[in-house]
Design an enzyme around this catalytic site. Structure first.
Site, PDB file in Angstrom:
ATOM      1  N   LYS A 193       0.939  -1.075   0.332  1.00 25.46           N
ATOM      2  CA  LYS A 193      -0.067   0.398   0.171  1.00 25.46           C
ATOM      3  C   LYS A 193       1.458   1.154  -0.210  1.00 25.46           C
ATOM      4  O   LYS A 193       0.695   2.263  -0.896  1.00 25.46           O
ATOM      5  CB  LYS A 193      -0.693   0.007   0.917  1.00 25.46           C
ATOM      6  N   ASN A 194       2.095   1.404   0.820  1.00 26.36           N
ATOM      7  CA  ASN A 194       3.089   2.406   0.866  1.00 26.36           C
ATOM      8  C   ASN A 194       3.783   2.620  -0.051  1.00 26.36           C
ATOM      9  O   ASN A 194       4.081   3.818   0.110  1.00 26.36           O
ATOM     10  CB  ASN A 194       3.656   2.743   2.253  1.00 26.36           C
ATOM     11  N   ARG A 196      -4.781  10.488   4.899  1.00 26.63           N
ATOM     12  CA  ARG A 196      -3.278  11.750   5.440  1.00 26.63           C
ATOM     13  C   ARG A 196      -2.588  11.438   3.734  1.00 26.63           C
ATOM     14  O   ARG A 196      -1.750  12.051   3.542  1.00 26.63           O
ATOM     15  CB  ARG A 196      -2.792  11.409   6.288  1.00 26.63           C
ATOM     16  N   CYS A 214      -3.834  12.220  13.906  1.00 28.42           N
ATOM     17  CA  CYS A 214      -4.879  11.413  13.937  1.00 28.42           C
ATOM     18  C   CYS A 214      -4.512  10.392  14.913  1.00 28.42           C
ATOM     19  O   CYS A 214      -4.028  11.212  15.615  1.00 28.42           O
ATOM     20  CB  CYS A 214      -4.045  10.649  12.743  1.00 28.42           C
ATOM     21  N   ARG A 259       1.332  14.879  13.526  1.00 33.79           N
ATOM     22  CA  ARG A 259       2.081  14.273  12.210  1.00 33.79           C
ATOM     23  C   ARG A 259       1.749  15.451  11.623  1.00 33.79           C
ATOM     24  O   ARG A 259       0.882  15.170  10.434  1.00 33.79           O
ATOM     25  CB  ARG A 259       0.765  12.780  11.731  1.00 33.79           C
ATOM     26  N   ASP A 264       5.495   0.437  11.943  1.00 33.23           N
ATOM     27  CA  ASP A 264       4.533  -0.296  11.497  1.00 33.23           C
ATOM     28  C   ASP A 264       4.115  -1.506  11.934  1.00 33.23           C
ATOM     29  O   ASP A 264       3.252  -2.698  11.087  1.00 33.23           O
ATOM     30  CB  ASP A 264       4.469  -0.321   9.885  1.00 33.23           C
ATOM     31  N   ILE A 293       8.683   6.619  16.731  1.00 32.84           N
ATOM     32  CA  ILE A 293       8.417   7.692  15.922  1.00 32.84           C
ATOM     33  C   ILE A 293       7.373   8.017  16.113  1.00 32.84           C
ATOM     34  O   ILE A 293       7.269   9.787  15.690  1.00 32.84           O
ATOM     35  CB  ILE A 293       8.042   5.834  14.526  1.00 32.84           C
ATOM     36  N   ARG A 326      -8.474  -0.340   5.416  1.00 32.61           N
ATOM     37  CA  ARG A 326      -7.716   0.290   4.357  1.00 32.61           C
ATOM     38  C   ARG A 326      -6.446  -0.355   4.312  1.00 32.61           C
ATOM     39  O   ARG A 326      -5.384  -0.473   3.178  1.00 32.61           O
ATOM     40  CB  ARG A 326      -7.148   1.408   5.457  1.00 32.61           C
TER      41      ARG A 326
END
Ligand code: EPU
Length: 417
Positions: A22-23, A92, A116, A121, A304, A326, A396
């Site tokens: 996805k990213n 985002r 969020c 962020r 993640d 992070i 998502r």
């Protein structure tokens, strides 16, 4: 809102195929705004975030055709240079259209993402970089309004490593006049994948994957054909699942070299991990060892994967210390894991996980994407039934999660609302 009901406590065995990242797909899709023409991107995962990015592009005048797993995008008739609040608040990563829009059209209006579930962020570093390239940035009623006749190359230093910030500026710099140097750039595999896509479009990029990236702007780019890399976070999540169920899971179509730091910790936790011809096989121990982790930008332990690793550690023998560096608020899963019997407490950015022998199924609530994944991991390692509410977060980022779990022998069902 849909719920997932999972029966846990089974030793999982089988094969699972990893989807596109996805990213990586999101910035590559955004990059098609840099040039008019028809673009073809493959291994694009069938996910809600991809559809949101598609809607965003369509709203700007692009044509976005998606069939699993291919996106065909025509960017000839862009007429609306705006990313509206309604779409940015859903995702985002919509902010990734800022750099390419500004570089190609000299103007962009993008809603500020706002905070969020996992942290504040901000996007100050994206804006700082564009300003250094000569853009005028104004903030008006929650929108960033950016303009520039033509962006100019600049030396840009990021105080904090930012993944989408690096990506946004790499895209913008590809069409700028002169050379841009990004210092303390993100080194994530997704950044490299975007650099490969931009290079295929005719951009001149050196150093992607290192902390200094040099981009020599060109006057024109050409349409894109690109295949997205496999999802390393999905890969890691299935390995955590093998770990917590004493399972034997073969993960196909993945690139284990993208999760080296995670693999080291997984092996320390007692998993047997062996590379196969097209992926990796993970075999979980009877009970994992306790292992400490600290998240860091790539090549460090990915934030993640923090929540899923915590779920694994909740059943470990001993106490593990998990430090999140992070995001300031990425322990939302702790309270939910505790509902299942986990012995976790946290103060600030450090969580102490006292491993328990057994987790028990419960009603739990998904709060963000990776927190949801950690609840799936925990549910599989728990006795009895777990109901995960607000599963749309999971949708998502995890393609066909029930189907993939079913292939591994999980008793899982979705209740639609
Ligand atoms: N930051 C700033 N200013 C900026 C940009 C970032 O202070 O202008 C800070 C952030 O607040 C954060 C840190 O820098 O504390 C790192 O944030 P980064 O910008 O790298 O995050 P991102 O680009 O918004 C991407 C992924 C996230 C992933 C992070 C970190 C995408 C679309 N999203 O976000 O993925 O957690 O990098 O690796 O690539 C997810 O998939 O679940 C997810 C949240």
């Amino acid at each position: 809102m849909d719920k997932l009901i999972i029966k846990g406590g089974k030793r999982l065995k089988g094969e699972v195929e990893i989807s596109g990242a996805k990213n990586a797909a999101l910035p590559v899709i955004a990059s098609t705004l840099l040039v008019q023409g028809e673009h073809e991107i493959t291994r694009v995962p069938d996910l809600r975030d991809i559809k949101t990015m598609g809607r965003l592009l369509e709203n700007m005048g692009a044509e976005f055709h998606y069939e699993p797993h291919k996106a065909v995008i025509a960017t000839n008739k862009i007429r609306n240079l705006e990313a509206p609040y309604e779409l940015v608040k859903e995702m985002r990563a919509s902010v990734l259209v800022l750099g390419p829009m500004l570089a190609r059209f000299g103007r962009a209006k993008v809603s500020l993402p706002g905070g969020c579930a996992i942290g504040a962020r901000p996007i100050n570093l994206h804006l700082m970089g564009l300003e250094r390239m000569g853009a005028k940035i104004e903030l008006e009623s929650g929108y960033v309004i950016a303009s520039a006749k033509r962006l100019k190359g600049a030396v840009i230093y990021f105080d904090t490593v930012t993944v989408t910030g690096t990506e946004n500026l790499m895209m913008a710099a590809s069409l700028a006049k002169g050379v841009t140097v990004l210092e303390n750039a993100a080194r994530e595999p997704e950044v490299i994948d975007l650099a490969n896509a931009l290079t295929a479009m005719g951009a001149k990029i050196n150093g992607a994957g290192e902390s200094i990236i040099e981009i020599e702007g060109v006057d024109e780019l050409r349409p894109l054909t690109h295949k997205v890399i496999p999802d390393r976070i999905e890969t890691g999540t299935f390995m955590a699942i093998a770990g917590i169920t004493a399972g034997d899971v073969t993960i196909r179509g993945c690139m284990p070299e993208h999760i080296k730091a995670f693999l080291i910790k997984l092996k320390a936790a007692g998993l047997k991990v062996e590379e196969t011809a097209d992926g990796v096989r993970a075999v979980g121990p009877a009970r994992p060892n306790a292992v400490d982790i600290e998240t860091a930008p790539y090549p460090g332990f990915p934030t993640d994967m923090q929540a899923q690793f915590m779920a694994l550690m909740s059943k470990a023998q001993g106490t593990s210390i998990i430090t999140e560096t992070i995001f300031e608020n990425r322990f939302m899963h702790v309270a939910e894991l505790r509902r299942m019997g986990a012995g976790i407490s946290f103060k600030g950015s450090t969580a102490t996980v006292r491993g328990v022998r057994k987790l028990k199924g419960a009603n739990v609530m998904a709060t963000d994407l990776r927190a949801s994944a950690s609840l799936v991991v925990a549910a599989l390692g728990a006795e009895g039934e777990t109901t995960i509410h607000r599963v749309y977060h999971l949708d998502r980022g995890y393609e066909k999660i029930e189907e993939k779990l079913t292939m591994l022998g999980v008793d899982v069902r979705r209740e639609k609302r």
